[in-house]
Design a protein around this motif. Structure first.
Motif, PDB file in Angstrom:
ATOM      1  N   SER A  96      11.333  -6.144   7.468  1.00 56.43           N
ATOM      2  CA  SER A  96      12.391  -5.364   8.111  1.00 56.43           C
ATOM      3  C   SER A  96      13.146  -4.441   7.169  1.00 56.43           C
ATOM      4  O   SER A  96      14.092  -3.778   7.591  1.00 56.43           O
ATOM      5  N   ALA A  97      12.748  -4.373   5.910  1.00 55.69           N
ATOM      6  CA  ALA A  97      13.435  -3.491   4.973  1.00 55.69           C
ATOM      7  C   ALA A  97      13.121  -2.040   5.302  1.00 55.69           C
ATOM      8  O   ALA A  97      12.070  -1.729   5.863  1.00 55.69           O
ATOM      9  N   PRO A  98      13.997  -1.097   4.975  1.00 57.91           N
ATOM     10  CA  PRO A  98      13.700   0.319   5.192  1.00 57.91           C
ATOM     11  C   PRO A  98      12.607   0.810   4.250  1.00 57.91           C
ATOM     12  O   PRO A  98      12.246   0.133   3.267  1.00 57.91           O
ATOM     13  N   ARG A  99      12.079   1.976   4.543  1.00 59.73           N
ATOM     14  CA  ARG A  99      10.969   2.548   3.777  1.00 59.73           C
ATOM     15  C   ARG A  99      11.213   2.511   2.270  1.00 59.73           C
ATOM     16  O   ARG A  99      10.308   2.179   1.484  1.00 59.73           O
ATOM     17  N   ALA A 100      12.404   2.850   1.846  1.00 60.50           N
ATOM     18  CA  ALA A 100      12.675   3.005   0.417  1.00 60.50           C
ATOM     19  C   ALA A 100      12.501   1.713  -0.367  1.00 60.50           C
ATOM     20  O   ALA A 100      12.232   1.750  -1.573  1.00 60.50           O
ATOM     21  N   THR A 101      12.631   0.557   0.298  1.00 57.92           N
ATOM     22  CA  THR A 101      12.593  -0.716  -0.438  1.00 57.92           C
ATOM     23  C   THR A 101      11.574  -1.707   0.109  1.00 57.92           C
ATOM     24  O   THR A 101      11.557  -2.857  -0.320  1.00 57.92           O
ATOM     25  N   ILE A 102      10.699  -1.289   1.002  1.00 57.25           N
ATOM     26  CA  ILE A 102       9.842  -2.245   1.692  1.00 57.25           C
ATOM     27  C   ILE A 102       8.583  -2.631   0.917  1.00 57.25           C
ATOM     28  O   ILE A 102       8.021  -3.712   1.123  1.00 57.25           O
ATOM     29  N   LEU A 103       8.118  -1.800  -0.008  1.00 60.61           N
ATOM     30  CA  LEU A 103       6.804  -2.008  -0.607  1.00 60.61           C
ATOM     31  C   LEU A 103       6.631  -3.375  -1.269  1.00 60.61           C
ATOM     32  O   LEU A 103       5.567  -3.998  -1.128  1.00 60.61           O
ATOM     33  N   PRO A 104       7.621  -3.905  -2.023  1.00 55.94           N
ATOM     34  CA  PRO A 104       7.398  -5.232  -2.624  1.00 55.94           C
ATOM     35  C   PRO A 104       7.122  -6.325  -1.598  1.00 55.94           C
ATOM     36  O   PRO A 104       6.410  -7.295  -1.897  1.00 55.94           O
ATOM     37  N   MET A 105       7.638  -6.197  -0.387  1.00 61.55           N
ATOM     38  CA  MET A 105       7.418  -7.205   0.649  1.00 61.55           C
ATOM     39  C   MET A 105       6.016  -7.152   1.240  1.00 61.55           C
ATOM     40  O   MET A 105       5.588  -8.084   1.924  1.00 61.55           O
ATOM     41  N   LEU A 106       5.293  -6.049   0.967  1.00 59.30           N
ATOM     42  CA  LEU A 106       3.980  -5.844   1.584  1.00 59.30           C
ATOM     43  C   LEU A 106       2.827  -6.093   0.631  1.00 59.30           C
ATOM     44  O   LEU A 106       1.654  -5.974   1.026  1.00 59.30           O
ATOM     45  N   GLN A 107       3.128  -6.432  -0.608  1.00 58.69           N
ATOM     46  CA  GLN A 107       2.067  -6.652  -1.587  1.00 58.69           C
ATOM     47  C   GLN A 107       1.144  -7.782  -1.141  1.00 58.69           C
ATOM     48  O   GLN A 107       1.592  -8.814  -0.644  1.00 58.69           O
ATOM     49  N   GLY A 108      -0.145  -7.540  -1.313  1.00 54.75           N
ATOM     50  CA  GLY A 108      -1.157  -8.503  -0.887  1.00 54.75           C
ATOM     51  C   GLY A 108      -1.722  -8.198   0.484  1.00 54.75           C
ATOM     52  O   GLY A 108      -2.730  -8.772   0.875  1.00 54.75           O
ATOM     53  N   GLY A 109      -1.091  -7.265   1.197  1.00 53.86           N
ATOM     54  CA  GLY A 109      -1.574  -6.909   2.527  1.00 53.86           C
ATOM     55  C   GLY A 109      -2.194  -5.531   2.583  1.00 53.86           C
ATOM     56  O   GLY A 109      -2.274  -4.925   3.660  1.00 53.86           O
ATOM     57  N   GLU A 110      -2.679  -5.048   1.446  1.00 56.08           N
ATOM     58  CA  GLU A 110      -3.261  -3.704   1.415  1.00 56.08           C
ATOM     59  C   GLU A 110      -4.582  -3.659   2.195  1.00 56.08           C
ATOM     60  O   GLU A 110      -5.429  -4.543   2.056  1.00 56.08           O
ATOM     61  N   ILE A 111      -4.748  -2.618   2.997  1.00 57.08           N
ATOM     62  CA  ILE A 111      -5.983  -2.408   3.765  1.00 57.08           C
ATOM     63  C   ILE A 111      -6.889  -1.399   3.072  1.00 57.08           C
ATOM     64  O   ILE A 111      -8.095  -1.574   2.984  1.00 57.08           O
ATOM     65  N   ALA A 112      -6.289  -0.308   2.591  1.00 51.33           N
ATOM     66  CA  ALA A 112      -7.040   0.768   1.935  1.00 51.33           C
ATOM     67  C   ALA A 112      -6.052   1.575   1.110  1.00 51.33           C
ATOM     68  O   ALA A 112      -4.833   1.376   1.193  1.00 51.33           O
ATOM     69  N   TRP A 113      -6.596   2.478   0.301  1.00 49.34           N
ATOM     70  CA  TRP A 113      -5.763   3.303  -0.573  1.00 49.34           C
ATOM     71  C   TRP A 113      -6.040   4.781  -0.300  1.00 49.34           C
ATOM     72  O   TRP A 113      -7.204   5.193  -0.141  1.00 49.34           O
ATOM     73  N   LEU A 114      -4.964   5.582  -0.281  1.00 51.08           N
ATOM     74  CA  LEU A 114      -5.033   7.010  -0.005  1.00 51.08           C
ATOM     75  C   LEU A 114      -4.724   7.817  -1.257  1.00 51.08           C
ATOM     76  O   LEU A 114      -4.298   7.278  -2.276  1.00 51.08           O
ATOM     77  N   ARG A 115      -4.897   9.141  -1.133  1.00 52.72           N
ATOM     78  CA  ARG A 115      -4.714  10.004  -2.300  1.00 52.72           C
ATOM     79  C   ARG A 115      -3.257  10.175  -2.703  1.00 52.72           C
ATOM     80  O   ARG A 115      -2.954  10.307  -3.888  1.00 52.72           O
ATOM     81  N   ASP A 116      -2.340  10.190  -1.748  1.00 55.94           N
ATOM     82  CA  ASP A 116      -0.941  10.365  -2.132  1.00 55.94           C
ATOM     83  C   ASP A 116      -0.020   9.868  -1.019  1.00 55.94           C
ATOM     84  O   ASP A 116      -0.462   9.487   0.073  1.00 55.94           O
ATOM     85  N   GLU A 117       1.273   9.882  -1.328  1.00 51.96           N
ATOM     86  CA  GLU A 117       2.270   9.369  -0.385  1.00 51.96           C
ATOM     87  C   GLU A 117       2.412  10.259   0.844  1.00 51.96           C
ATOM     88  O   GLU A 117       2.814   9.781   1.914  1.00 51.96           O
ATOM     89  N   VAL A 118       2.101  11.543   0.694  1.00 57.24           N
ATOM     90  CA  VAL A 118       2.191  12.442   1.842  1.00 57.24           C
ATOM     91  C   VAL A 118       1.122  12.085   2.873  1.00 57.24           C
ATOM     92  O   VAL A 118       1.392  12.064   4.084  1.00 57.24           O
ATOM     93  N   ASP A 119      -0.101  11.796   2.420  1.00 53.08           N
ATOM     94  CA  ASP A 119      -1.136  11.341   3.350  1.00 53.08           C
ATOM     95  C   ASP A 119      -0.685  10.080   4.079  1.00 53.08           C
ATOM     96  O   ASP A 119      -0.885   9.951   5.291  1.00 53.08           O
ATOM     97  N   ARG A 120      -0.093   9.140   3.352  1.00 58.83           N
ATOM     98  CA  ARG A 120       0.371   7.906   4.001  1.00 58.83           C
ATOM     99  C   ARG A 120       1.460   8.208   5.019  1.00 58.83           C
ATOM    100  O   ARG A 120       1.449   7.665   6.137  1.00 58.83           O
ATOM    101  N   PHE A 121       2.389   9.070   4.650  1.00 54.46           N
ATOM    102  CA  PHE A 121       3.509   9.385   5.533  1.00 54.46           C
ATOM    103  C   PHE A 121       3.004   9.982   6.848  1.00 54.46           C
ATOM    104  O   PHE A 121       3.428   9.578   7.942  1.00 54.46           O
ATOM    105  N   PHE A 122       2.093  10.947   6.763  1.00 55.44           N
ATOM    106  CA  PHE A 122       1.611  11.598   7.977  1.00 55.44           C
ATOM    107  C   PHE A 122       0.675  10.696   8.774  1.00 55.44           C
ATOM    108  O   PHE A 122       0.634  10.787  10.012  1.00 55.44           O
ATOM    109  N   LEU A 123      -0.049   9.806   8.111  1.00 54.98           N
ATOM    110  CA  LEU A 123      -0.817   8.800   8.838  1.00 54.98           C
ATOM    111  C   LEU A 123       0.123   7.910   9.640  1.00 54.98           C
ATOM    112  O   LEU A 123      -0.144   7.575  10.801  1.00 54.98           O
ATOM    113  N   GLN A 124       1.246   7.559   9.059  1.00 58.84           N
ATOM    114  CA  GLN A 124       2.218   6.722   9.766  1.00 58.84           C
ATOM    115  C   GLN A 124       2.858   7.474  10.932  1.00 58.84           C
ATOM    116  O   GLN A 124       3.123   6.882  11.987  1.00 58.84           O
TER     117      GLN A 124
END
Length: 289
Positions: A96-124
């Motif tokens: 439930s953390a906001p975008r700016a601080t959520i990443l540490p809570m999601l470690q270990g649940g990676e599905i795939a890796w993208l080229r940059d944060e902009v690709d991730r943002f627009f995918l979302q």
């Protein structure tokens, strides 16, 4: 007297009828019926007869229409210098953390890796995507859940600040965000919503999974289910589009009566077409008789 022609309203009611819908007679209703068949429901028969005998147009709603699509993105199943940015599955206990601080809570649940944060943002923002892997394979991912924070449009935010005009395009926004990665990250973090994904399986030639079922280009719309139940046929009229669509998806930015997001398909061409649609129009649900 019993009304034998379902396309015409009884004179005393003044109710909207099918002949009042510009383009109804010319629309490819078989295509709309094929989209409806993807719903968890049984439909059969000739498309025009099916819709005209089983439904009637409701009162028009002042609508606002945007477009969405399924992006195709380069990705990898392992991190590297070329693919450093992960997308994540929903943790079993949620996050439930906001975008700016959520990443540490999601470690270990990676599905795939993208080229940059902009690709991730627009995918979302789009909620699903087709990932093209280095070995030539593909992986389709779809919406799994969010952190529960409201979506905030960074395009509107930058327009409000005078950095862009009101008709900002997705490509111009991507270029601006990439030009200064730290600045871009700070602006993206002003949208506190963060979307998690899941791997999805869909037959070849079928669209990505929407909330209700796989979505069909130019026939599926995302709606606010509080106002428009999923599965509802909806006649739309906006910016050159007069067609019957089916409410088969939802989105965090799709809120209110008459609000709809039209699905344009997969890939760059679909993305350009989707990005051009941001217009008012008429939103006319079809109600069961």
């Amino acid at each position: 007297m019993f009304r034998t022609d379902p396309t015409r309203a009884a004179p005393e009611t003044g109710r909207l009828c099918f002949v009042d819908l510009p383009g109804w007679a010319d629309d490819d209703l078989e295509n709309a019926l094929e989209a409806l068949r993807l719903n968890p429901a049984t439909v059969d028969g000739d498309a025009r007869s099916f819709f005209e005998t089983r439904f009637r147009p409701a009162e028009p709603i002042a609508g606002h229409f945007t477009g969405y699509y399924e992006p195709e993105l380069d990705a990898a199943l392992t991190p590297s210098d070329a693919f450093p940015v992960p997308i994540h599955a929903m943790p079993p206990t949620g996050a439930s953390a906001p975008r700016a601080t959520i990443l540490p809570m999601l470690q270990g649940g990676e599905i795939a890796w993208l080229r940059d944060e902009v690709d991730r943002f627009f995918l979302q923002v789009q909620g699903s995507g087709l990932l093209r892997l280095p070995d030539g394979g593909t992986l389709r991912v779809g919406y799994s859940g969010s952190n529960g924070h409201p979506y905030r449009s960074v395009g509107k935010l930058l327009s409000d600040r005078g950095i862009f005009g009101p008709n900002i395009t997705a490509e111009a926004l991507k270029d601006w965000l990439r030009a200064d990665p730290a600045r871009g990250r700070a602006v993206m973090n002003e949208n506190p919503s963060y979307i998690m994904f899941r791997k999805t399986d869909a037959p070849s030639g079928q669209g990505p999974l929407g909330t209700l079922c796989p979505v069909t280009p130019l026939r599926s719309i995302a709606v606010d289910p509080v106002h428009t139940p999923l599965g509802t046929p909806v006649w739309i009229e906006t910016d050159g589009h007069a067609r019957l669509c089916i409410a088969q998806d939802t989105g965090s930015a799709i809120i209110g009566p008459g609000r709809a997001d039209l699905f344009f398909g997969t890939g760059d061409a679909a993305g350009l077409a989707a990005g051009r649609l941001n217009h008012p129009g008429r939103f006319i649900p079809l109600l069961p008789r």
